[in-house]
Scaffold this motif. Structure first.
Motif, PDB file in Angstrom:
ATOM      1  N   ALA A  36       2.405 -45.715 -20.562  1.00 15.05           N
ATOM      2  CA  ALA A  36       1.879 -45.500 -19.335  1.00 15.05           C
ATOM      3  C   ALA A  36       2.313 -43.959 -18.693  1.00 15.05           C
ATOM      4  N   GLY A  37       3.086 -43.471 -19.154  1.00 16.65           N
ATOM      5  CA  GLY A  37       3.457 -42.270 -18.759  1.00 16.65           C
ATOM      6  C   GLY A  37       4.298 -42.181 -17.158  1.00 16.65           C
ATOM      7  N   ASP A  38       4.964 -43.421 -17.150  1.00 16.53           N
ATOM      8  CA  ASP A  38       5.820 -43.734 -15.933  1.00 16.53           C
ATOM      9  C   ASP A  38       7.407 -43.274 -16.205  1.00 16.53           C
ATOM     10  N   SER A  39       7.494 -42.068 -15.988  1.00 14.87           N
ATOM     11  CA  SER A  39       8.984 -41.628 -16.241  1.00 14.87           C
ATOM     12  C   SER A  39       9.625 -42.315 -15.163  1.00 14.87           C
ATOM     13  N   PRO A  40       9.707 -42.501 -13.816  1.00 14.35           N
ATOM     14  CA  PRO A  40      10.398 -43.149 -12.950  1.00 14.35           C
ATOM     15  C   PRO A  40      10.781 -44.837 -13.289  1.00 14.35           C
ATOM     16  N   ARG A  41       9.917 -45.399 -14.068  1.00 17.11           N
ATOM     17  CA  ARG A  41      10.069 -46.695 -14.321  1.00 17.11           C
ATOM     18  C   ARG A  41      10.944 -46.756 -15.477  1.00 17.11           C
ATOM     19  N   MET A  42      10.815 -45.799 -16.458  1.00  9.61           N
ATOM     20  CA  MET A  42      11.674 -45.450 -17.796  1.00  9.61           C
ATOM     21  C   MET A  42      12.996 -45.364 -17.433  1.00  9.61           C
ATOM     22  N   ALA A  43      13.458 -44.390 -16.401  1.00  6.94           N
ATOM     23  CA  ALA A  43      14.650 -44.159 -15.790  1.00  6.94           C
ATOM     24  C   ALA A  43      15.440 -45.483 -15.178  1.00  6.94           C
ATOM     25  N   ARG A  48      19.077 -49.954 -16.312  1.00  9.60           N
ATOM     26  CA  ARG A  48      19.248 -51.285 -16.646  1.00  9.60           C
ATOM     27  C   ARG A  48      19.787 -51.473 -17.814  1.00  9.60           C
ATOM     28  N   ILE A  49      19.373 -50.952 -18.981  1.00  5.45           N
ATOM     29  CA  ILE A  49      20.033 -50.912 -20.217  1.00  5.45           C
ATOM     30  C   ILE A  49      21.483 -50.604 -20.252  1.00  5.45           C
ATOM     31  N   SER A  50      21.629 -49.529 -19.639  1.00  8.45           N
ATOM     32  CA  SER A  50      23.115 -49.270 -19.439  1.00  8.45           C
ATOM     33  C   SER A  50      24.012 -49.956 -19.011  1.00  8.45           C
ATOM     34  N   ALA A  51      23.433 -50.593 -17.900  1.00  8.50           N
ATOM     35  CA  ALA A  51      24.519 -51.590 -17.156  1.00  8.50           C
ATOM     36  C   ALA A  51      24.716 -52.813 -18.078  1.00  8.50           C
ATOM     37  N   VAL A  52      23.748 -53.096 -18.803  1.00  6.27           N
ATOM     38  CA  VAL A  52      24.029 -54.337 -20.050  1.00  6.27           C
ATOM     39  C   VAL A  52      25.218 -53.865 -20.972  1.00  6.27           C
ATOM     40  N   LEU A  53      24.782 -52.606 -21.365  1.00  2.90           N
ATOM     41  CA  LEU A  53      25.526 -52.049 -22.551  1.00  2.90           C
ATOM     42  C   LEU A  53      26.771 -51.603 -22.134  1.00  2.90           C
ATOM     43  N   VAL A  54      27.331 -51.390 -20.828  1.00  8.14           N
ATOM     44  CA  VAL A  54      28.511 -51.071 -20.731  1.00  8.14           C
ATOM     45  C   VAL A  54      29.806 -51.923 -20.973  1.00  8.14           C
ATOM     46  N   PRO A  55      29.469 -53.112 -20.366  1.00  6.14           N
ATOM     47  CA  PRO A  55      30.757 -53.993 -20.876  1.00  6.14           C
ATOM     48  C   PRO A  55      30.327 -54.440 -22.207  1.00  6.14           C
ATOM     49  N   HIS A  56      29.055 -54.582 -22.813  1.00  4.32           N
ATOM     50  CA  HIS A  56      28.982 -55.119 -24.048  1.00  4.32           C
ATOM     51  C   HIS A  56      29.686 -54.020 -25.048  1.00  4.32           C
ATOM     52  N   THR A  57      29.616 -52.722 -24.812  1.00  4.08           N
ATOM     53  CA  THR A  57      30.299 -51.914 -25.723  1.00  4.08           C
ATOM     54  C   THR A  57      31.683 -51.883 -25.561  1.00  4.08           C
ATOM     55  N   ASP A  91      22.420 -42.041 -20.235  1.00  2.00           N
ATOM     56  CA  ASP A  91      23.171 -41.610 -19.034  1.00  2.00           C
ATOM     57  C   ASP A  91      22.249 -40.435 -17.918  1.00  2.00           C
ATOM     58  N   GLU A  92      21.456 -39.845 -18.791  1.00  2.00           N
ATOM     59  CA  GLU A  92      20.868 -38.682 -18.205  1.00  2.00           C
ATOM     60  C   GLU A  92      19.928 -39.442 -16.943  1.00  2.00           C
ATOM     61  N   ALA A  93      19.511 -40.578 -17.210  1.00  2.90           N
ATOM     62  CA  ALA A  93      18.986 -41.133 -15.979  1.00  2.90           C
ATOM     63  C   ALA A  93      19.450 -41.150 -14.593  1.00  2.90           C
ATOM     64  N   GLY A  94      21.101 -41.181 -14.721  1.00  3.84           N
ATOM     65  CA  GLY A  94      22.020 -41.378 -13.605  1.00  3.84           C
ATOM     66  C   GLY A  94      21.185 -42.073 -12.403  1.00  3.84           C
ATOM     67  N   GLU A  95      21.101 -41.452 -11.481  1.00  5.58           N
ATOM     68  CA  GLU A  95      20.749 -42.003  -9.996  1.00  5.58           C
ATOM     69  C   GLU A  95      19.006 -41.721  -9.777  1.00  5.58           C
ATOM     70  N   ASP A 100      14.062 -33.082 -17.124  1.00  4.17           N
ATOM     71  CA  ASP A 100      14.002 -32.658 -18.480  1.00  4.17           C
ATOM     72  C   ASP A 100      12.422 -33.406 -19.072  1.00  4.17           C
ATOM     73  N   PRO A 101      11.310 -32.619 -19.360  1.00  6.38           N
ATOM     74  CA  PRO A 101      10.197 -32.937 -19.694  1.00  6.38           C
ATOM     75  C   PRO A 101      10.518 -33.574 -21.063  1.00  6.38           C
ATOM     76  N   THR A 102      11.507 -33.094 -22.093  1.00 12.51           N
ATOM     77  CA  THR A 102      11.494 -33.791 -23.152  1.00 12.51           C
ATOM     78  C   THR A 102      12.300 -35.226 -23.086  1.00 12.51           C
ATOM     79  N   TRP A 103      12.989 -35.584 -21.888  1.00  7.41           N
ATOM     80  CA  TRP A 103      13.682 -36.881 -21.823  1.00  7.41           C
ATOM     81  C   TRP A 103      12.843 -38.147 -22.395  1.00  7.41           C
ATOM     82  N   PRO A 104      11.714 -38.181 -21.648  1.00  9.03           N
ATOM     83  CA  PRO A 104      11.139 -39.594 -22.086  1.00  9.03           C
ATOM     84  C   PRO A 104      10.808 -39.678 -23.664  1.00  9.03           C
ATOM     85  N   GLU A 105      10.684 -38.765 -24.219  1.00  5.83           N
ATOM     86  CA  GLU A 105      10.418 -38.964 -25.652  1.00  5.83           C
ATOM     87  C   GLU A 105      11.704 -39.154 -26.244  1.00  5.83           C
ATOM     88  N   ARG A 106      12.715 -38.260 -25.879  1.00  7.75           N
ATOM     89  CA  ARG A 106      14.227 -38.550 -26.438  1.00  7.75           C
ATOM     90  C   ARG A 106      14.511 -40.040 -26.058  1.00  7.75           C
TER      91      ARG A 106
END
Length: 168
Positions: A36-43, A48-57, A91-95, A100-106
């Protein structure tokens, strides 16, 4: 995910597997946001993914992986390196939404790596843990889990709350 070896009958592996399942669902949502091209939602989903993975890792790296380092050092180091690569892009999503226009694809490419990483753990590490970890090793895994908690709700894990109000 797999259910052939019985490793999910152990609470520590079941919790790690449920966290994987949660992350896989979030990856699906992230892919929809990308289409959908929704970068804010991706961030937002990356956070949310990071929050799950921090204790998991931490449970994996401080509890589970040390038991395999002597016998499989290259494999464990590869998994840890993948953790760092995944964390770096999340972590690039930070707050806020990265500029960076390459971030969504990366990010999408990194989610492919994460999906493959999850399969390596569930099809390799988790069954191997069932077969090889000692009681002391499992106690270490449980101690780490108790100290870091999980974002899974208590009704999903069937567990009591840990310090800080996180279900374990």
């Amino acid at each position: 995910m797999c259910e052939y070896c019985g490793c999910q009958s152990l609470d520590p592996i079941d919790c790690l597997t449920q966290e994987h399942d949660l992350v896989v669902g979030l990856i699906g949502e992230l892919r929809q946001a990308h289409r959908a091209g929704d970068s804010p939602r991706m961030a937002q989903l990356a956070r949310r993914i990071s929050a799950v993975l921090v204790p998991h890792t931490r449970v994996e790296e401080e509890g589970l992986f040390p038991a395999f380092r002597t016998e499989f050092p290259d494999h464990i180091e590869s998994l840890v390196a993948e953790h760092r690569r995944i964390e770096a892009v999340l972590d690039e999503a930070g707050e806020q939404t990265p500029g960076d226009p390459t971030w969504p694809e990366r990010l999408v490419d990194t989610m492919d790596l994460l999906r493959d990483h999850i399969l390596k753990e569930q099809d390799g590490v988790f069954p191997a843990a069932l077969a090889t970890l000692s009681t002391e090793d499992w106690e270490t895994v449980q101690r780490v889990r108790f100290s870091v908690g999980t974002l899974l709700p208590a009704e999903v894990t069937g567990a009591a709350e840990t310090p800080g109000g996180r279900a374990r």
